[in-house]
Design a protein around this motif. Structure first.
Motif, PDB file in Angstrom:
ATOM      1  N   SER A 334       9.296   8.106  -6.340  1.00 39.99           N
ATOM      2  CA  SER A 334       9.237   9.386  -5.622  1.00 39.99           C
ATOM      3  C   SER A 334       9.040  10.532  -6.610  1.00 39.99           C
ATOM      4  N   GLY A 335       9.698  10.407  -7.768  1.00 41.02           N
ATOM      5  CA  GLY A 335       9.547  11.426  -8.797  1.00 41.02           C
ATOM      6  C   GLY A 335       8.131  11.508  -9.328  1.00 41.02           C
ATOM      7  N   VAL A 336       7.454  10.372  -9.450  1.00 37.31           N
ATOM      8  CA  VAL A 336       6.055  10.376  -9.892  1.00 37.31           C
ATOM      9  C   VAL A 336       5.186  11.138  -8.889  1.00 37.31           C
ATOM     10  N   ILE A 337       5.402  10.859  -7.592  1.00 36.78           N
ATOM     11  CA  ILE A 337       4.633  11.573  -6.563  1.00 36.78           C
ATOM     12  C   ILE A 337       4.912  13.067  -6.649  1.00 36.78           C
ATOM     13  N   ALA A 338       6.177  13.427  -6.856  1.00 37.96           N
ATOM     14  CA  ALA A 338       6.533  14.847  -6.965  1.00 37.96           C
ATOM     15  C   ALA A 338       5.849  15.493  -8.168  1.00 37.96           C
ATOM     16  N   LEU A 339       5.783  14.757  -9.288  1.00 45.10           N
ATOM     17  CA  LEU A 339       5.117  15.288 -10.480  1.00 45.10           C
ATOM     18  C   LEU A 339       3.620  15.476 -10.246  1.00 45.10           C
ATOM     19  N   VAL A 340       3.005  14.514  -9.562  1.00 46.11           N
ATOM     20  CA  VAL A 340       1.568  14.625  -9.253  1.00 46.11           C
ATOM     21  C   VAL A 340       1.325  15.831  -8.344  1.00 46.11           C
ATOM     22  N   VAL A 386      14.085  13.170  -3.121  1.00 48.51           N
ATOM     23  CA  VAL A 386      13.343  13.230  -4.390  1.00 48.51           C
ATOM     24  C   VAL A 386      11.915  13.726  -4.177  1.00 48.51           C
ATOM     25  N   MET A 387      11.282  13.315  -3.068  1.00 48.79           N
ATOM     26  CA  MET A 387       9.896  13.721  -2.825  1.00 48.79           C
ATOM     27  C   MET A 387       9.777  15.150  -2.330  1.00 48.79           C
ATOM     28  N   VAL A 388      10.691  15.536  -1.446  1.00 47.59           N
ATOM     29  CA  VAL A 388      10.530  16.803  -0.730  1.00 47.59           C
ATOM     30  C   VAL A 388      11.114  17.993  -1.487  1.00 47.59           C
ATOM     31  N   THR A 389      12.172  17.772  -2.249  1.00 46.83           N
ATOM     32  CA  THR A 389      12.829  18.900  -2.921  1.00 46.83           C
ATOM     33  C   THR A 389      11.883  19.710  -3.809  1.00 46.83           C
ATOM     34  N   PRO A 390      11.043  19.073  -4.649  1.00 46.68           N
ATOM     35  CA  PRO A 390      10.137  19.884  -5.475  1.00 46.68           C
ATOM     36  C   PRO A 390       9.138  20.702  -4.649  1.00 46.68           C
ATOM     37  N   ILE A 391       8.867  20.261  -3.424  1.00 47.73           N
ATOM     38  CA  ILE A 391       7.951  21.007  -2.564  1.00 47.73           C
ATOM     39  C   ILE A 391       8.667  22.155  -1.865  1.00 47.73           C
ATOM     40  N   LEU A 392       9.862  21.869  -1.344  1.00 47.39           N
ATOM     41  CA  LEU A 392      10.567  22.870  -0.548  1.00 47.39           C
ATOM     42  C   LEU A 392      11.342  23.877  -1.400  1.00 47.39           C
ATOM     43  N   TYR A 393      11.735  23.485  -2.599  1.00 47.93           N
ATOM     44  CA  TYR A 393      12.566  24.377  -3.409  1.00 47.93           C
ATOM     45  C   TYR A 393      11.893  25.730  -3.674  1.00 47.93           C
ATOM     46  N   PRO A 394      10.617  25.760  -4.127  1.00 52.93           N
ATOM     47  CA  PRO A 394       9.977  27.079  -4.322  1.00 52.93           C
ATOM     48  C   PRO A 394       9.858  27.861  -3.024  1.00 52.93           C
ATOM     49  N   LEU A 395       9.717  27.124  -1.928  1.00 52.07           N
ATOM     50  CA  LEU A 395       9.567  27.767  -0.620  1.00 52.07           C
ATOM     51  C   LEU A 395      10.853  28.469  -0.199  1.00 52.07           C
ATOM     52  N   ILE A 396      11.979  27.766  -0.286  1.00 57.83           N
ATOM     53  CA  ILE A 396      13.240  28.383   0.152  1.00 57.83           C
ATOM     54  C   ILE A 396      13.659  29.509  -0.785  1.00 57.83           C
ATOM     55  N   MET A 397      13.340  29.368  -2.066  1.00 65.20           N
ATOM     56  CA  MET A 397      13.653  30.442  -3.003  1.00 65.20           C
ATOM     57  C   MET A 397      12.822  31.684  -2.689  1.00 65.20           C
ATOM     58  N   GLY A 398      11.547  31.458  -2.338  1.00 61.62           N
ATOM     59  CA  GLY A 398      10.685  32.579  -1.982  1.00 61.62           C
ATOM     60  C   GLY A 398      11.124  33.279  -0.713  1.00 61.62           C
ATOM     61  N   LEU A 399      11.743  32.512   0.197  1.00 60.60           N
ATOM     62  CA  LEU A 399      12.213  33.099   1.461  1.00 60.60           C
ATOM     63  C   LEU A 399      13.612  33.714   1.331  1.00 60.60           C
ATOM     64  N   GLY A 400      14.259  33.505   0.195  1.00 61.29           N
ATOM     65  CA  GLY A 400      15.557  34.134  -0.034  1.00 61.29           C
ATOM     66  C   GLY A 400      16.750  33.319   0.418  1.00 61.29           C
ATOM     67  N   PHE A 401      16.583  32.022   0.637  1.00 66.39           N
ATOM     68  CA  PHE A 401      17.708  31.170   1.024  1.00 66.39           C
ATOM     69  C   PHE A 401      18.459  30.698  -0.219  1.00 66.39           C
ATOM     70  N   ASP A 402      19.759  30.490  -0.053  1.00 62.44           N
ATOM     71  CA  ASP A 402      20.593  29.978  -1.138  1.00 62.44           C
ATOM     72  C   ASP A 402      20.283  28.489  -1.337  1.00 62.44           C
ATOM     73  N   PRO A 403      19.893  28.063  -2.557  1.00 66.14           N
ATOM     74  CA  PRO A 403      19.527  26.652  -2.762  1.00 66.14           C
ATOM     75  C   PRO A 403      20.708  25.696  -2.605  1.00 66.14           C
ATOM     76  N   ILE A 404      21.931  26.154  -2.912  1.00 62.28           N
ATOM     77  CA  ILE A 404      23.109  25.296  -2.707  1.00 62.28           C
ATOM     78  C   ILE A 404      23.331  25.092  -1.214  1.00 62.28           C
ATOM     79  N   TRP A 405      23.242  26.169  -0.450  1.00 59.88           N
ATOM     80  CA  TRP A 405      23.362  26.078   1.007  1.00 59.88           C
ATOM     81  C   TRP A 405      22.304  25.134   1.571  1.00 59.88           C
ATOM     82  N   PHE A 406      21.078  25.269   1.094  1.00 55.40           N
ATOM     83  CA  PHE A 406      19.996  24.433   1.622  1.00 55.40           C
ATOM     84  C   PHE A 406      20.206  22.958   1.286  1.00 55.40           C
TER      85      PHE A 406
END
Length: 475
Positions: A334-340, A386-406
């Protein structure tokens, strides 16, 4: 080619591999190799090995096999029954108390194992037969244990939260602290539903008895005989009154028995406090805290309780190796896919598009929750995180959500996937240890808890401080 189109093609390849019936780890490995070949070029396929190493070269991942071993030592011994017995002794006089005790025992076990399937298996093998003996329906009994098992990925230590912390580079200690209050609240919510469900179950059973009694009384009246509830003429349908009363048998425990049962589980409370205390105090990293936990649980189970035999320990080691290998393989691929995807700038492009939309951020969050729920129907929590976090993390940070809460909200979504078909892991774990119960009854008993978890997501969205208060206090 546009990054989002490339991301869609990678998702389609993974979906095709899953539908072909490939094991999840190998389907992810196949997808990662094909993705590198398609988008980075055939000459770059040798990067696969480097990406696998990069995905697993993290000291924090050492906590996973250690916490798995800790949970397996506890669950594979004869000691885990003490948790259920203590809950039964204290809650037996409450309506649905035995089912509630399985939820409470699951919550405590979750704080030792960090695994949902291990929690469901360890508690289910003890609790469900006892509930059946006491008059609980199979749906209520199996549903309570399946739902209680989901607490394993929320209440710390949690393998899912460890992986989210590594993928998002957020503090695992803060994530563990954030899971404590939601874990307690959801445990209480599950118990409230059990109180309601057992009441519904008893009223339904009583109506069946009343109806069959009325039919039997009419039959007796037609034959010129009078029937009372105390009487049971031979050969009539009134035998239903002795077979099915609609009542749940609740034994009475003396106060000395209650305190004795409680004393038996106090060492495990100490174990939980010791493991999490060293982590929250900053004395140890998650991996070091897990190592402390393994040593303590071996001393408790093997020496103090003498609940571990040689052959049992060998099986525990083999099971731990199998489970840890599976988790780490899924994590690596999953990490390889996230890196790609990151190399192709898919997460960044998605975050840029969404943040530029004139849409309320909560609408986006609802869509994210729906996507996570759908993914949870088909994939285990480990691969999704593992797959989704690298995709969603920049998104939730951009929207102003707390990453610990998410991270906690994402984990609760993963809990839903554990008790919903077609891949609901806890459903099949229970079916494996309780072959006499139909899978349909296990599913039907578990589905109401999906609604409870949905209410929990709404509650924590309206009151995010329920998640963030403790980590803010400790850190």
């Amino acid at each position: 080619m546009e990054p989002l189109l490339q991301g869609a093609i990678i998702a389609a390849i993974a979906l095709a591999a899953f539908l072909l019936g490939m094991p999840i780890a190998f389907a992810l490995g196949f997808t990662s190799i094909v993705s590198i070949w398609l988008f980075l070029g055939p000459s770059q396929v040798d990067l696969f090995g480097k990406f696998v190493f990069d995905s697993t070269n993290d000291f924090g991942l050492l906590a996973i096999p250690l916490f798995v071993l800790m949970g397996n030592v506890f669950g594979g011994s004869t000691v885990s029954k003490h948790l259920f017995e203590a809950g039964e002794a204290w809650l037996s006089r409450v309506r649905g108390g035995l089912a509630m005790s399985s939820i409470v025992a699951s919550a405590v076990f979750a704080a030792i194992s960090g695994s949902s399937s291990a929690t469901a298996a360890a508690i289910g093998g003890v609790a469900v037969p006892e509930m059946e003996k006491r008059g609980y329906s199979q749906r209520v009994a199996a549903g309570a244990v399946a739902a209680g098992g989901t607490l394993g990925i929320l209440i710390p230590p949690s393998v899912t939260l460890i992986l989210y912390g590594i993928a998002s580079e957020e503090s695992i200690g803060q994530l563990f602290a954030a899971g404590v209050i939601p874990g307690i609240i959801i445990t209480v919510m599950f118990c409230v539903w059990i109180y309601i469900a057992t009441g519904i179950d008893q009223r339904r059973a009583t109506r069946i008895v009343e109806r069959e009694f009325a039919v039997a009384a009419a039959s007796e009246a037609a034959a010129g005989r009078t029937m009372t509830r105390e009487a049971e003429p031979s050969g009539t349908a009134t035998s239903v009154l002795t077979r099915q009363s609609g009542d749940i048998v609740a034994p009475t425990y003396s106060w000395p028995t209650k305190w004795t049962a409680l004393v038996k589980v106090l060492p495990f409370v100490f174990l939980i406090v010791a493991v999490l205390g060293t982590l929250y105090a900053g004395v140890a990293t998650p991996s070091e805290a897990a190592a402390v936990g393994v040593v303590l649980v071996l001393l408790l189970v093997g020496v103090a309780y003498r609940g571990l035999k040689g052959k049992q320990f060998l099986k525990i080691l083999l099971d731990t190796t199998n489970q840890s290998t599976m988790i780490l393989m899924i994590t690596a691929f999953s990490g390889v896919i996230a890196l790609v995807l990151s190399f192709l700038r898919v997460p960044q492009e998605l975050a840029s598009i969404v943040t530029e939309l004139d849409v309320n951020k909560w609408v986006v969050m609802i869509v994210i929750n729906l996507v996570l729920l759908v993914m949870g129907l088909f994939l285990p929590p480990v691969s999704i995180v593992v797959m989704v976090t690298p995709i969603l993390y920049p998104l939730i940070m951009g929207l102003g959500f707390d990453p610990i809460w998410f991270g906690i909200i994402m984990t609760i979504n993963m809990e839903v996937g554990l008790i919903t078909p077609p891949v609901g892991l806890n459903l099949y774990v229970l079916k494996g240890i309780l072959p006499h119960i139909a899978l349909k009854d296990i599913i039907m008993g578990s589905l109401p808890y999906v609604g409870v978890l949905g209410l929990a997501i709404a509650l924590f969205s309206f009151f995010p401080s329920l998640i963030t208060w403790l980590p803010d206090l400790l850190y």
